[in-house]
Design a protein around this motif. Sequence first.
Motif, PDB file in Angstrom:
ATOM      1  N   ALA A 252      34.769  -7.208 -34.767  1.00 26.31           N
ATOM      2  CA  ALA A 252      33.480  -6.363 -34.835  1.00 26.31           C
ATOM      3  C   ALA A 252      33.431  -5.768 -33.376  1.00 26.31           C
ATOM      4  O   ALA A 252      34.343  -5.923 -32.304  1.00 26.31           O
ATOM      5  N   SER A 253      32.605  -4.854 -33.311  1.00 28.69           N
ATOM      6  CA  SER A 253      32.433  -3.904 -32.058  1.00 28.69           C
ATOM      7  C   SER A 253      31.049  -3.350 -32.207  1.00 28.69           C
ATOM      8  O   SER A 253      30.364  -3.301 -32.954  1.00 28.69           O
ATOM      9  N   GLY A 254      30.719  -2.743 -31.138  1.00 24.02           N
ATOM     10  CA  GLY A 254      29.333  -2.223 -30.952  1.00 24.02           C
ATOM     11  C   GLY A 254      28.968  -1.743 -29.446  1.00 24.02           C
ATOM     12  O   GLY A 254      29.959  -1.753 -28.625  1.00 24.02           O
ATOM     13  N   TYR A 255      27.971  -0.872 -29.310  1.00 30.82           N
ATOM     14  CA  TYR A 255      27.756  -0.133 -28.201  1.00 30.82           C
ATOM     15  C   TYR A 255      26.378  -0.405 -27.760  1.00 30.82           C
ATOM     16  O   TYR A 255      25.427  -0.438 -28.444  1.00 30.82           O
ATOM     17  N   GLY A 256      26.192  -0.772 -26.343  1.00 33.81           N
ATOM     18  CA  GLY A 256      24.953  -1.104 -25.688  1.00 33.81           C
ATOM     19  C   GLY A 256      24.422   0.133 -25.004  1.00 33.81           C
ATOM     20  O   GLY A 256      25.295   0.592 -24.271  1.00 33.81           O
ATOM     21  N   ALA A 257      23.152   0.614 -25.259  1.00 29.19           N
ATOM     22  CA  ALA A 257      22.857   1.918 -24.541  1.00 29.19           C
ATOM     23  C   ALA A 257      22.316   1.761 -23.172  1.00 29.19           C
ATOM     24  O   ALA A 257      21.606   0.918 -22.942  1.00 29.19           O
ATOM     25  N   GLY A 258      22.566   2.681 -22.297  1.00 23.73           N
ATOM     26  CA  GLY A 258      22.139   2.869 -21.242  1.00 23.73           C
ATOM     27  C   GLY A 258      20.859   3.299 -21.129  1.00 23.73           C
ATOM     28  O   GLY A 258      20.441   4.161 -22.230  1.00 23.73           O
ATOM     29  N   SER A 259      19.789   3.249 -20.246  1.00 16.80           N
ATOM     30  CA  SER A 259      18.516   4.038 -20.490  1.00 16.80           C
ATOM     31  C   SER A 259      18.316   5.369 -20.342  1.00 16.80           C
ATOM     32  O   SER A 259      17.269   5.843 -20.694  1.00 16.80           O
ATOM     33  N   ALA A 260      19.212   5.995 -19.767  1.00 12.04           N
ATOM     34  CA  ALA A 260      19.274   7.363 -19.622  1.00 12.04           C
ATOM     35  C   ALA A 260      20.425   7.977 -20.475  1.00 12.04           C
ATOM     36  O   ALA A 260      21.369   7.524 -20.768  1.00 12.04           O
ATOM     37  N   ASP A 261      20.202   9.317 -20.951  1.00 11.21           N
ATOM     38  CA  ASP A 261      21.157  10.229 -21.651  1.00 11.21           C
ATOM     39  C   ASP A 261      21.563  10.871 -20.586  1.00 11.21           C
ATOM     40  O   ASP A 261      21.220  11.808 -19.853  1.00 11.21           O
ATOM     41  N   VAL A 262      23.203  10.685 -20.335  1.00 11.29           N
ATOM     42  CA  VAL A 262      23.811  11.489 -19.271  1.00 11.29           C
ATOM     43  C   VAL A 262      24.507  12.684 -19.935  1.00 11.29           C
ATOM     44  O   VAL A 262      25.600  12.596 -21.103  1.00 11.29           O
TER      45      VAL A 262
END
Length: 430
Positions: A252-262
């Motif tokens: 399994a894999s996944g991505y956790g988002a940071g609060s800002a779009d860089v």
Amino acid sequence: MQTLAFDGRMGASGDMLLGALLAAGADKRALAPVEDALDVTYEVGRVDRQGIEATAVTVRFAEGHDHADDGHSHDDEHDHGERGHDHGRHSHDHEHQPHAEGHGPGRHYNEVVDIVESMDLPPDVESDALGIFERLGRAEAAVHGTDLESTHFHEVGADDAIADVVGTCLLVADLDVEQVVTTPLAAGGGEVEMSHGTYPVPAPAVVELAEGADWSLRGGPVDRELLTPTGAAILAKLAGGVEAVPTVEVDASGYGAGSADVAGRPNVLRALVGNVDRQLDREPITVLETNVDDVSPEVLGGLQETLADAGALDVTVVPTTMKKSRPGHLVKVIVAPEDAGRVARRLAEETGTLGVRESGAGHRWVADREVVHATVEVGGDAYDVAVKVASAGEDVFDVSAEFDDALAVARATGRPVREIARLAEAVVDR
């Protein structure tokens, strides 16, 4: 070995860790103890970060929560130095479910401990969460010149930070992995606004936490804070360091988002879950050294025992030549970092040395060690011999009979000690 691996090239924060774990298969229902204890909810959604679909997690007060005494006005702008990667001014005007972000009273270390202990968590989760807050507290104490008990958490003592720490521990436990690792963590660059003022990135507490962690810290790749104190503390407690994502059979894999779009970079924390071939364990150590030229052979011979009593893991005495061509000895001691001071003092007391050096060794690779008991038959009689087995997972590297046990049987039977050792090792090898 079932492994959780984080790819830290864009740093880590509490909300990114939560998002990555949920995206990699952890069950959101595992977060119920935090929601019940703090009267918050974890709002989970999907966002786009430079073409990568990632899981975003926001901690909000539950509907009907009375937060009049939080010390914040929810429709006023305020600064905070912990949440996500954007430390500019934020406006909160949510009418029904305001952010818990940065809200709730700042708390002393002991108050945070009381809250965590009141949650009725599984023992291993509670231990990890308390360990993370202890690391945070000691880092803050080191930066501000205080002690642990009087340390006052500002951003990281608020409800959302507690929810991040305990929630991450619950989700890691839910994944039921055998080890957690992370690649080097990007700190970012520039400056960050925190409760005490403006600081260069990485923040002082992050530097303190990285010093006691097993993973590496690197600057960049953008001028903003990428690794928060909460993220650093969580991974300092839970994760070992690797230079690159290990060879893993990904389940399994996944991505956790940071609060800002860089711009130009996906601001995400990637998590991989899967089987990794078992490696040797990485164990933090310190190496102590001293040169002596006036210590008796009896004292030198006794250092193995006296220093082991103080906590030494290994002691080596090497003949050497010192100034004026006098014969002497180099004493090298391997010790756990937390025991170094005590062992150094004992070394000075035993040898009379005027100084003990600490070398730059940071860790050693060690095999799993297990002592099993083998029964050998000699002349119709049975004897018990302890045998040490060194392994990494299912791979056995060495099988070695304990010399003292083999010697005792050899004396009792009149057989060579090497023969007794081979007999015992053959029993275990089968």
